[in-house]
Design a protein around this motif. Structure first.
Motif, mmCIF file in Angstrom:
data_model
loop_
_atom_site.group_PDB
_atom_site.id
_atom_site.type_symbol
_atom_site.label_atom_id
_atom_site.label_comp_id
_atom_site.label_asym_id
_atom_site.label_seq_id
_atom_site.Cartn_x
_atom_site.Cartn_y
_atom_site.Cartn_z
ATOM 1 N N PRO A 37 0.828 -1.214 0.000
ATOM 2 C CA PRO A 37 0.000 0.000 0.000
ATOM 3 C C PRO A 37 0.864 1.267 0.000
ATOM 4 C CG PRO A 37 0.173 -0.831 2.233
ATOM 5 C CD PRO A 37 0.929 -1.802 1.350
ATOM 6 N N TYR A 38 0.269 2.321 -0.524
ATOM 7 C CA TYR A 38 0.898 3.642 -0.539
ATOM 8 C C TYR A 38 0.272 4.471 0.574
ATOM 9 C CZ TYR A 38 2.763 2.132 -4.975
ATOM 10 O OH TYR A 38 3.431 1.422 -5.948
ATOM 11 N N PRO A 39 1.082 5.161 1.364
ATOM 12 C CA PRO A 39 0.534 5.911 2.499
ATOM 13 C C PRO A 39 -0.266 7.150 2.087
ATOM 14 C CG PRO A 39 2.892 6.285 2.333
ATOM 15 C CD PRO A 39 2.539 5.221 1.323
ATOM 16 N N ASP A 40 0.058 7.705 0.911
ATOM 17 C CA ASP A 40 -0.649 8.900 0.449
ATOM 18 C C ASP A 40 -0.478 9.034 -1.060
ATOM 19 O OD1 ASP A 40 1.971 10.070 0.054
ATOM 20 O OD2 ASP A 40 1.941 10.666 2.162
ATOM 21 N N LEU A 41 -1.247 9.933 -1.653
ATOM 22 C CA LEU A 41 -1.218 10.128 -3.097
ATOM 23 C C LEU A 41 0.169 10.544 -3.576
ATOM 24 C CD1 LEU A 41 -2.631 10.282 -5.840
ATOM 25 C CD2 LEU A 41 -3.308 12.629 -5.257
ATOM 26 N N GLU A 42 0.844 11.387 -2.814
ATOM 27 C CA GLU A 42 2.171 11.848 -3.217
ATOM 28 C C GLU A 42 3.139 10.674 -3.342
ATOM 29 O OE1 GLU A 42 0.360 13.254 -0.664
ATOM 30 O OE2 GLU A 42 -0.298 14.948 -1.909
ATOM 31 N N SER A 43 3.052 9.710 -2.433
ATOM 32 C CA SER A 43 3.914 8.526 -2.495
ATOM 33 C C SER A 43 3.593 7.680 -3.726
ATOM 34 C CB SER A 43 3.749 7.676 -1.235
ATOM 35 O OG SER A 43 4.139 8.401 -0.099
ATOM 36 N N LEU A 44 2.318 7.525 -4.032
ATOM 37 C CA LEU A 44 1.911 6.778 -5.215
ATOM 38 C C LEU A 44 2.429 7.458 -6.474
ATOM 39 C CD1 LEU A 44 0.325 4.617 -6.776
ATOM 40 C CD2 LEU A 44 -1.740 6.013 -6.433
ATOM 41 N N LEU A 45 2.266 8.782 -6.555
ATOM 42 C CA LEU A 45 2.722 9.514 -7.738
ATOM 43 C C LEU A 45 4.244 9.465 -7.870
ATOM 44 C CD1 LEU A 45 0.307 12.579 -7.651
ATOM 45 C CD2 LEU A 45 0.179 10.551 -9.124
ATOM 46 N N ALA A 46 4.948 9.538 -6.753
ATOM 47 C CA ALA A 46 6.419 9.443 -6.788
ATOM 48 C C ALA A 46 6.852 8.063 -7.288
ATOM 49 C CB ALA A 46 7.004 9.736 -5.412
ATOM 50 N N ALA A 47 6.183 7.025 -6.798
ATOM 51 C CA ALA A 47 6.509 5.671 -7.249
ATOM 52 C C ALA A 47 6.191 5.499 -8.734
ATOM 53 C CB ALA A 47 5.736 4.645 -6.415
ATOM 54 N N ALA A 48 5.085 6.071 -9.179
ATOM 55 C CA ALA A 48 4.711 5.993 -10.593
ATOM 56 C C ALA A 48 5.717 6.730 -11.466
ATOM 57 C CB ALA A 48 3.307 6.564 -10.793
ATOM 58 N N SER A 49 6.167 7.871 -10.988
ATOM 59 C CA SER A 49 7.160 8.643 -11.729
ATOM 60 C C SER A 49 8.467 7.862 -11.837
ATOM 61 C CB SER A 49 7.389 9.989 -11.038
ATOM 62 O OG SER A 49 8.216 10.814 -11.826
ATOM 63 N N GLU A 50 8.903 7.296 -10.733
ATOM 64 C CA GLU A 50 10.142 6.505 -10.731
ATOM 65 C C GLU A 50 10.011 5.307 -11.667
ATOM 66 O OE1 GLU A 50 12.618 3.671 -7.702
ATOM 67 O OE2 GLU A 50 11.703 5.470 -6.853
ATOM 68 N N ALA A 51 8.880 4.619 -11.614
ATOM 69 C CA ALA A 51 8.661 3.473 -12.496
ATOM 70 C C ALA A 51 8.667 3.906 -13.959
ATOM 71 C CB ALA A 51 7.350 2.771 -12.139
ATOM 72 N N SER A 52 8.174 5.105 -14.234
ATOM 73 C CA SER A 52 8.178 5.627 -15.604
ATOM 74 C C SER A 52 9.596 5.857 -16.100
ATOM 75 C CB SER A 52 7.389 6.934 -15.684
ATOM 76 O OG SER A 52 6.032 6.717 -15.397
ATOM 77 N N TYR A 53 10.444 6.365 -15.227
ATOM 78 C CA TYR A 53 11.840 6.597 -15.609
ATOM 79 C C TYR A 53 12.584 5.289 -15.854
ATOM 80 C CZ TYR A 53 11.401 11.560 -14.479
ATOM 81 O OH TYR A 53 11.029 12.879 -14.458
ATOM 82 N N ASP A 54 12.102 4.210 -15.269
ATOM 83 C CA ASP A 54 12.756 2.907 -15.415
ATOM 84 C C ASP A 54 12.212 2.073 -16.580
ATOM 85 O OD1 ASP A 54 14.383 3.472 -13.268
ATOM 86 O OD2 ASP A 54 13.183 2.352 -11.824
ATOM 87 N N LEU A 55 11.327 2.659 -17.401
ATOM 88 C CA LEU A 55 10.787 1.904 -18.530
ATOM 89 C C LEU A 55 11.902 1.551 -19.510
ATOM 90 C CD1 LEU A 55 7.475 3.797 -19.421
ATOM 91 C CD2 LEU A 55 7.715 1.639 -18.187
ATOM 92 N N ARG A 56 11.952 0.296 -19.883
ATOM 93 C CA ARG A 56 12.890 -0.140 -20.928
ATOM 94 C C ARG A 56 12.293 0.249 -22.278
ATOM 95 N NH1 ARG A 56 12.780 -5.992 -18.275
ATOM 96 N NH2 ARG A 56 10.739 -5.739 -19.203
ATOM 97 N N ARG B 193 4.165 12.109 -17.796
ATOM 98 C CA ARG B 193 3.295 13.182 -17.312
ATOM 99 C C ARG B 193 1.821 12.819 -17.493
ATOM 100 N NH1 ARG B 193 4.623 18.275 -20.331
ATOM 101 N NH2 ARG B 193 3.140 19.157 -18.864
ATOM 102 N N ILE B 194 1.497 12.229 -18.626
ATOM 103 C CA ILE B 194 0.123 11.806 -18.900
ATOM 104 C C ILE B 194 -0.305 10.729 -17.900
ATOM 105 C CG2 ILE B 194 -1.322 10.552 -20.561
ATOM 106 C CD1 ILE B 194 0.455 12.002 -22.756
ATOM 107 N N ALA B 195 0.565 9.744 -17.662
ATOM 108 C CA ALA B 195 0.251 8.657 -16.729
ATOM 109 C C ALA B 195 0.017 9.197 -15.315
ATOM 110 C CB ALA B 195 1.367 7.618 -16.727
ATOM 111 N N LEU B 196 0.838 10.147 -14.885
ATOM 112 C CA LEU B 196 0.651 10.732 -13.549
ATOM 113 C C LEU B 196 -0.679 11.466 -13.458
ATOM 114 C CD1 LEU B 196 4.239 12.053 -12.714
ATOM 115 C CD2 LEU B 196 3.151 9.934 -11.966
ATOM 116 N N ASN B 197 -1.034 12.209 -14.504
ATOM 117 C CA ASN B 197 -2.326 12.902 -14.509
ATOM 118 C C ASN B 197 -3.483 11.904 -14.474
ATOM 119 O OD1 ASN B 197 -1.326 15.519 -14.546
ATOM 120 N ND2 ASN B 197 -1.245 15.612 -16.766
#
Length: 178
Positions: A54-73, A162-166
């Motif tokens: 689980p994610y404790p808050d929306l900011e944590s979820l968005l940060a994790a999503a952003s990091e995962a986006s940067y790691d896309l092969r 950016r689109i995925a985060l939105n």
């Protein structure tokens, strides 16, 4: 950009601003992955975010999503861009007000972009007024057509992030309103 597909985690009976995040955190893995795939079509991205709940808050979820986006092969990015192309939406910017000539130019620019780069054009239009959308999209496509393929892949990946985060923020917010 195409709107998120109408999917989401299973309902949960909680009210308040954190209800959408709670629903996402408590959803079974398949439902969570499906909801995430509506935000970004990379299975690896969706699985990674699902696995780290689980994610404790929306900011944590968005940060994790952003990091995962940067790691896309490259193959993950190709998968996500291919997913954008099959979504049943008109070409980006085609619903915006404008002249027939501008819409014709936009169709031609989309076709030229797809021919040059092998995938649909993506750009985050968050905060762009509807009256400026057609010009913004057309200008962006024309500018980006001059990019080298490797440079454009990086730009497309950033726009997709950016689109995925939105979409993810919208998904969690709309889930809390349910």
């Amino acid at each position: 950009m195409p709107a998120p597909r109408p999917t989401g985690p299973a309902p949960c009976s909680n009210d308040g601003p954190a209800a959408g995040l709670l629903r996402f955190n408590e959803a079974d893995p398949g439902a969570a992955e499906e909801a995430l795939l509506a935000c970004c079509g990379s299975h690896r991205w969706a699985l990674r975010l699902t696995a780290h709940r689980p994610y404790p808050d929306l900011e944590s979820l968005l940060a994790a999503a952003s990091e995962a986006s940067y790691d896309l092969r490259p193959s993950d990015l190709a998968e996500a861009l291919a997913d954008e192309s099959w979504m049943p939406q008109p070409l980006l910017g085609m619903r915006a007000p404008g002249s027939q000539a501008a819409h014709t130019a936009l169709r031609a620019a989309h076709a030229a972009y797809e021919s040059r780069f092998g995938h649909v054009f993506v750009v985050c239009l968050d905060g762009v007024d509807p009256e400026e959308m057609l010009d913004t999209v057309l200008s962006s496509i024309r500018t980006r057509l001059a990019n080298e393929p490797d440079e454009e892949r990086l730009i497309a990946a950033e726009e997709l992030r950016r689109i995925a985060l939105n979409r993810l923020e919208h998904l969690v917010a709309s889930s809390s309103a349910s």
